[in-house]
Design a protein around this motif. Structure first.
Motif, PDB file in Angstrom:
ATOM      1  N   PRO A  39      22.914   5.122 -27.063  1.00 22.00           N
ATOM      2  CA  PRO A  39      22.458   5.072 -25.632  1.00 22.00           C
ATOM      3  C   PRO A  39      21.399   4.200 -25.775  1.00 22.00           C
ATOM      4  O   PRO A  39      20.853   3.310 -24.474  1.00 22.00           O
ATOM      5  N   ASP A  78      24.000   4.379 -21.930  1.00 21.59           N
ATOM      6  CA  ASP A  78      22.971   4.679 -21.306  1.00 21.59           C
ATOM      7  C   ASP A  78      22.461   3.410 -21.106  1.00 21.59           C
ATOM      8  O   ASP A  78      21.908   3.306 -19.083  1.00 21.59           O
ATOM      9  N   SER A  79      21.617   3.087 -21.294  1.00 19.20           N
ATOM     10  CA  SER A  79      20.513   2.222 -21.016  1.00 19.20           C
ATOM     11  C   SER A  79      20.682   0.753 -19.776  1.00 19.20           C
ATOM     12  O   SER A  79      21.026   0.445 -19.313  1.00 19.20           O
ATOM     13  N   SER A  90      27.954   4.769 -19.011  1.00 18.93           N
ATOM     14  CA  SER A  90      28.221   4.612 -20.381  1.00 18.93           C
ATOM     15  C   SER A  90      29.425   5.321 -20.982  1.00 18.93           C
ATOM     16  O   SER A  90      29.662   6.579 -20.303  1.00 18.93           O
ATOM     17  N   TYR A 141      13.136   7.598 -23.555  1.00 20.55           N
ATOM     18  CA  TYR A 141      14.537   7.997 -23.386  1.00 20.55           C
ATOM     19  C   TYR A 141      14.312   8.557 -24.767  1.00 20.55           C
ATOM     20  O   TYR A 141      14.786   9.363 -25.389  1.00 20.55           O
ATOM     21  N   LYS A 142      14.226   7.819 -26.224  1.00 18.05           N
ATOM     22  CA  LYS A 142      14.569   7.783 -27.255  1.00 18.05           C
ATOM     23  C   LYS A 142      14.206   9.094 -27.382  1.00 18.05           C
ATOM     24  O   LYS A 142      14.330  10.255 -28.716  1.00 18.05           O
ATOM     25  N   ALA A 145      15.944  12.022 -26.493  1.00 22.91           N
ATOM     26  CA  ALA A 145      17.411  11.759 -27.000  1.00 22.91           C
ATOM     27  C   ALA A 145      17.270  12.728 -28.225  1.00 22.91           C
ATOM     28  O   ALA A 145      18.152  13.743 -28.485  1.00 22.91           O
ATOM     29  N   ARG A 154      22.114  13.228 -21.249  1.00 19.55           N
ATOM     30  CA  ARG A 154      20.873  12.687 -22.067  1.00 19.55           C
ATOM     31  C   ARG A 154      19.916  11.653 -20.765  1.00 19.55           C
ATOM     32  O   ARG A 154      19.170  11.611 -20.699  1.00 19.55           O
TER      33      ARG A 154
END
Length: 160
Positions: A39, A78-79, A90, A141-142, A145, A154
């Motif tokens: 992530p 992902d970021s 990613s 996001y977290k 996830a 995600r």
């Protein structure tokens, strides 16, 4: 991160690296770890030279990454995929069990602050180019996830 920014023509060159506010280290002895993407912005991995790391190609085929105890393996997270509007992808990866020898790895994750907004950098959006993603914070996001399974995409909920 600065070399990536330079290669993309982003100024200032620390536009990406300045977002790394936390470096988290993780040491593990893996007998296997399911498919996933990382992530964070970037992950740097070093192992004991035991095979097992695989990456997924776009067609879904899994390919083994040659093991080299003297090398680092760098994953785009992902970021960073969002920040570059998909220019960097990613990589889905996994670790498969090796019955002969344990794989020991040390991984460093470079992540942003919880309140950091994640959106394509304006410098990377050409004339008329639209963002592929909705803006979100690292904290959002977290949270998303944590409510998903490891192998889920995600980023899907943040696609436009």
């Amino acid at each position: 991160m600065e070399a990536m920014a330079e290669g993309l023509g982003i100024a200032p060159v620390d536009a990406l690296s300045a977002m790394v506010t936390a470096l988290q280290g993780l040491g593990c002895s893996a007998t296997g770890f399911g498919e996933h993407t990382d992530p964070q912005l970037i992950s740097v991995l070093r192992s004991n030279g035991t095979s097992g790391l695989q990456i997924a190609l776009q067609n879904g085929q899994w390919v083994s990454v040659p093991s080299d105890r003297d090398a680092f393996f760098v994953n785009v997270g992902d970021s960073l995929q969002v920040l570059t509007n998909g220019r960097f992808k990613s990589v889905k990866h996994r670790v498969v069990a090796n019955s002969l020898k344990s794989r020991v790895s040390m991984i460093y994750f470079g992540g942003p602050a919880m309140t950091q907004r994640i959106a394509p950098l304006p410098q990377l959006l050409g004339a008329g180019e639209q963002s592929l993603y909705k803006d979100f914070t690292w904290g959002e996001y977290k949270k998303a996830a944590y409510n998903s399974r490891l192998g889920d995409n995600r980023l899907a909920q943040f696609h436009r």
